[in-house]
Design a protein around this motif. Structure first.
Motif, PDB file in Angstrom:
ATOM      1  N   PHE A 285       0.831  -1.207   0.000  1.00  9.00           N
ATOM      2  CA  PHE A 285       0.000   0.000   0.000  1.00  9.00           C
ATOM      3  C   PHE A 285       0.862   1.252   0.000  1.00  9.00           C
ATOM      4  O   PHE A 285       0.542   2.230  -0.685  1.00  9.00           O
ATOM      5  N   ALA A 286       1.952   1.238   0.756  1.00  9.20           N
ATOM      6  CA  ALA A 286       2.833   2.405   0.793  1.00  9.20           C
ATOM      7  C   ALA A 286       3.387   2.708  -0.590  1.00  9.20           C
ATOM      8  O   ALA A 286       3.396   3.873  -1.025  1.00  9.20           O
ATOM      9  N   ASP A 287       3.847   1.683  -1.312  1.00  8.10           N
ATOM     10  CA  ASP A 287       4.384   1.899  -2.658  1.00  8.10           C
ATOM     11  C   ASP A 287       3.306   2.419  -3.605  1.00  8.10           C
ATOM     12  O   ASP A 287       3.547   3.334  -4.408  1.00  8.10           O
ATOM     13  N   TYR A 288       2.120   1.844  -3.503  1.00  3.77           N
ATOM     14  CA  TYR A 288       0.991   2.291  -4.334  1.00  3.77           C
ATOM     15  C   TYR A 288       0.629   3.732  -4.014  1.00  3.77           C
ATOM     16  O   TYR A 288       0.437   4.565  -4.922  1.00  3.77           O
ATOM     17  N   ALA A 289       0.572   4.073  -2.726  1.00  2.00           N
ATOM     18  CA  ALA A 289       0.208   5.442  -2.336  1.00  2.00           C
ATOM     19  C   ALA A 289       1.238   6.447  -2.818  1.00  2.00           C
ATOM     20  O   ALA A 289       0.885   7.527  -3.315  1.00  2.00           O
ATOM     21  N   VAL A 290       2.521   6.102  -2.697  1.00  5.47           N
ATOM     22  CA  VAL A 290       3.573   7.015  -3.152  1.00  5.47           C
ATOM     23  C   VAL A 290       3.452   7.281  -4.646  1.00  5.47           C
ATOM     24  O   VAL A 290       3.564   8.429  -5.100  1.00  5.47           O
ATOM     25  N   ARG A 291       3.217   6.245  -5.429  1.00  9.72           N
ATOM     26  CA  ARG A 291       3.064   6.432  -6.874  1.00  9.72           C
ATOM     27  C   ARG A 291       1.919   7.385  -7.197  1.00  9.72           C
ATOM     28  O   ARG A 291       2.038   8.285  -8.042  1.00  9.72           O
ATOM     29  N   GLU A 292       0.777   7.200  -6.504  1.00  9.02           N
ATOM     30  CA  GLU A 292      -0.386   8.032  -6.788  1.00  9.02           C
ATOM     31  C   GLU A 292      -0.204   9.451  -6.270  1.00  9.02           C
ATOM     32  O   GLU A 292      -0.597  10.432  -6.919  1.00  9.02           O
ATOM     33  N   LEU A 293       0.387   9.600  -5.096  1.00  8.72           N
ATOM     34  CA  LEU A 293       0.522  10.925  -4.490  1.00  8.72           C
ATOM     35  C   LEU A 293       1.537  11.788  -5.209  1.00  8.72           C
ATOM     36  O   LEU A 293       1.405  13.011  -5.239  1.00  8.72           O
ATOM     37  N   LYS A 294       2.552  11.185  -5.788  1.00  6.61           N
ATOM     38  CA  LYS A 294       3.536  11.961  -6.542  1.00  6.61           C
ATOM     39  C   LYS A 294       2.885  12.668  -7.741  1.00  6.61           C
ATOM     40  O   LYS A 294       3.402  13.673  -8.242  1.00  6.61           O
ATOM     41  N   LYS A 295       1.752  12.140  -8.209  1.00  9.26           N
ATOM     42  CA  LYS A 295       1.047  12.783  -9.316  1.00  9.26           C
ATOM     43  C   LYS A 295       0.406  14.105  -8.900  1.00  9.26           C
ATOM     44  O   LYS A 295       0.124  14.952  -9.740  1.00  9.26           O
ATOM     45  N   VAL A 296       0.170  14.256  -7.584  1.00  7.61           N
ATOM     46  CA  VAL A 296      -0.507  15.438  -7.069  1.00  7.61           C
ATOM     47  C   VAL A 296       0.456  16.610  -6.931  1.00  7.61           C
ATOM     48  O   VAL A 296       0.093  17.765  -7.155  1.00  7.61           O
ATOM     49  N   PHE A 297       1.703  16.300  -6.554  1.00  7.04           N
ATOM     50  CA  PHE A 297       2.650  17.375  -6.239  1.00  7.04           C
ATOM     51  C   PHE A 297       3.552  17.639  -7.433  1.00  7.04           C
ATOM     52  O   PHE A 297       4.543  17.139  -7.650  1.00  7.04           O
TER      53      PHE A 297
END
Length: 297
Positions: A285-297
């Motif tokens: 989940f951490a790896d998945y969240a990092v991938r998705e959140l990097k799209k926001v910033f």
């Protein structure tokens, strides 16, 4: 309920300080949680907890028993994590925490898609702008804005989160627009505070380098979304993450204040307890969240 499950109840009751809180954390009623503690006491013939109407504390033997029970549960969790890493099918509960606004906007939407892909995983998401004790609250993964103070935790930086000073056009028309950082002293600054929070200040980026500005105001709160709503209502100037207010700025509901001297960006990342073997589902989940959140910033 098995002996091992009773151990889990006892450990969470100690860590959270009450039978009600410990039971709630494990989705048990206070009565069931209390019975699990009594089962352990009857099994060993000793009192593990001192109970009063106001306070629950472990006895001397209860404290010693907690230390051993905690190690047993940690060892079992690591064993389950090892088996899960071979099976390729993540199972069990992930306990997450995040600041209120960030959690609502960025973290909560990530959970359903992950669960759809991994139906054996459950989530417990706790949102708070207050400091959370990750170890005592048995948090698996915490999303965090700022500088982590606890060096015993594993920090993973995701991005720098830009921040902005914002106010409504109505507030600025009535009170004037600050032209330099020192002008903030004449304005109602909307502050994020909570019990035992440090003295409040804003650090702005200026041509002379970072500048600490002591600010004050008539309103403070421990909920960042309330700060934004006050700013939208024309009550003062707020220091907010860019992702929270960018839509309001584009719509003209808020205006950037001192754009040439914005607040220092906050580090955005995740915190996890140090463990010999990280649970695969938490890592996934951490790896998945990092991938998705990097799209926001």
């Amino acid at each position: 309920m098995s002996y091992l499950e009773s151990l889990r109840v006892f450990v969470r009751v100690i860590e959270l300080g009450s039978i009600t809180a410990g039971g709630r954390d494990l989705r048990l009623s206070p009565a069931v949680a209390s019975n699990r503690i009594k089962d352990l006491e009857n099994r060993f013939g000793v009192r593990l907890l001192n109970r009063t109407t106001r306070k629950l504390t472990p006895t001397e033997i209860g404290r010693a028993f907690y230390d051993h029970a905690r190690r047993v549960i940690d060892t079992l969790d690591e064993a389950e994590a090892m088996v899960s890493s071979f099976s390729g099918k993540p199972q069990g509960v992930i306990r997450l925490t995040a600041p209120l606004g960030l959690g609502r906007r960025l973290i909560a939407p990530l959970i359903p898609p992950f669960c759809h892909e991994n139906p054996g995983v459950e989530f417990r998401l706790r949102l708070s702008d207050r400091n959370v004790n990750i170890v005592e609250d048995a948090i698996d993964l915490a999303f965090f804005l700022g500088e982590p103070a606890d060096s015993t935790l594993k920090w993973r930086k995701i991005a720098d989160c830009p921040r902005m000073l914002v106010a409504s056009p109505e507030y600025l028309a009535a009170h004037g627009t600050p032209e330099r950082p020192e002008d903030l002293a004449d304005h109602n600054c909307l502050l994020l505070r909570y019990p035992r929070s440090p003295e409040y200040f804003w650090v702005l980026q200026t041509g002379e380098g970072p500048k600490k500005m002591m600010v004050s105001g008539r309103f403070d709160t421990d909920d960042g979304d309330v700060l934004t709503s006050w700013a939208l209502g024309g009550e003062g100037i707020a220091n907010r993450p860019q992702y929270e207010v960018i839509d309001d700025i584009r719509a003209g509901r808020l205006v950037t204040v001192l754009p040439e001297a914005p607040p220092m960006p906050a580090q955005f990342g995740s915190l996890t307890p140090h463990r010999r073997l990280q649970d695969p589902k938490v890592r996934m989940f951490a790896d998945y969240a990092v991938r998705e959140l990097k799209k926001v910033f």
